[in-house]
Design a protein around this motif. Sequence first.
Motif, PDB file in Angstrom:
ATOM      1  N   GLU A  87     -32.545 -20.257 -27.811  1.00 16.62           N
ATOM      2  CA  GLU A  87     -33.281 -19.319 -26.960  1.00 16.62           C
ATOM      3  C   GLU A  87     -34.559 -18.833 -27.650  1.00 16.62           C
ATOM      4  O   GLU A  87     -35.635 -18.781 -27.048  1.00 16.62           O
ATOM      5  CB  GLU A  87     -32.382 -18.130 -26.608  1.00 16.62           C
ATOM      6  CG  GLU A  87     -33.004 -17.156 -25.643  1.00 16.62           C
ATOM      7  CD  GLU A  87     -33.155 -17.688 -24.238  1.00 16.62           C
ATOM      8  OE1 GLU A  87     -34.034 -17.162 -23.523  1.00 16.62           O
ATOM      9  OE2 GLU A  87     -32.421 -18.603 -23.844  1.00 16.62           O
ATOM     10  N   THR A  90     -37.161 -21.528 -27.748  1.00 14.69           N
ATOM     11  CA  THR A  90     -37.797 -21.620 -26.422  1.00 14.69           C
ATOM     12  C   THR A  90     -38.836 -20.523 -26.253  1.00 14.69           C
ATOM     13  O   THR A  90     -39.948 -20.770 -25.776  1.00 14.69           O
ATOM     14  CB  THR A  90     -36.733 -21.514 -25.311  1.00 14.69           C
ATOM     15  OG1 THR A  90     -35.805 -22.581 -25.472  1.00 14.69           O
ATOM     16  CG2 THR A  90     -37.361 -21.581 -23.933  1.00 14.69           C
ATOM     17  N   GLN A  94     -42.905 -20.727 -25.595  1.00 17.94           N
ATOM     18  CA  GLN A  94     -43.553 -20.011 -24.504  1.00 17.94           C
ATOM     19  C   GLN A  94     -44.632 -19.057 -25.009  1.00 17.94           C
ATOM     20  O   GLN A  94     -45.619 -18.839 -24.329  1.00 17.94           O
ATOM     21  CB  GLN A  94     -42.508 -19.278 -23.664  1.00 17.94           C
ATOM     22  CG  GLN A  94     -41.672 -20.243 -22.861  1.00 17.94           C
ATOM     23  CD  GLN A  94     -40.668 -19.556 -21.974  1.00 17.94           C
ATOM     24  OE1 GLN A  94     -40.257 -18.434 -22.246  1.00 17.94           O
ATOM     25  NE2 GLN A  94     -40.252 -20.236 -20.921  1.00 17.94           N
TER      26      GLN A  94
END
Length: 154
Positions: A87, A90, A94
């Motif tokens: 997570e 990720t 981003q």
Amino acid sequence: MATALVDLYGTGFEQFDQIILPEDYRPSEDEEFMCAQQRAYFLQKLRDWKESIVEESRATMAQLQVDSLREPDIADRASSETDWSIELRTRDRQRKLISKIDAAIRRLYDGEYGYCDVTGDPISLARLEARPIATMTLEAQEKHERIERVSRDD
């Protein structure tokens, strides 16, 4: 003496961020490329994309603060740590994407958005729709990737 954008592009150039578009508006090849409506459309698309990324990041951070890695079982703890690691990776990707979105928004205001950094040709509306942060035409991007692949293989 510096020239204002209004002098270069007329009074409509800076006004594109004030335009309210109909919900069903989509850029068309029939319009002048990067007219005020198209710039307003892509500005809204980029801002919405950025906001959704920021909201996801906030939710992740809130969840990290709520969830603690106190599972008594070592296997459960390892699984949770792996999930959070993925997570966070990720979120890091981003975060980098947000800087590309910000750069695209700057290009919109500079009048450079939608034009290839390499050739100066307009980037197709379909490509910009699919990848609003695109900086090269499809052909220039493919050539760049071929050169990158060859130099990486050496």
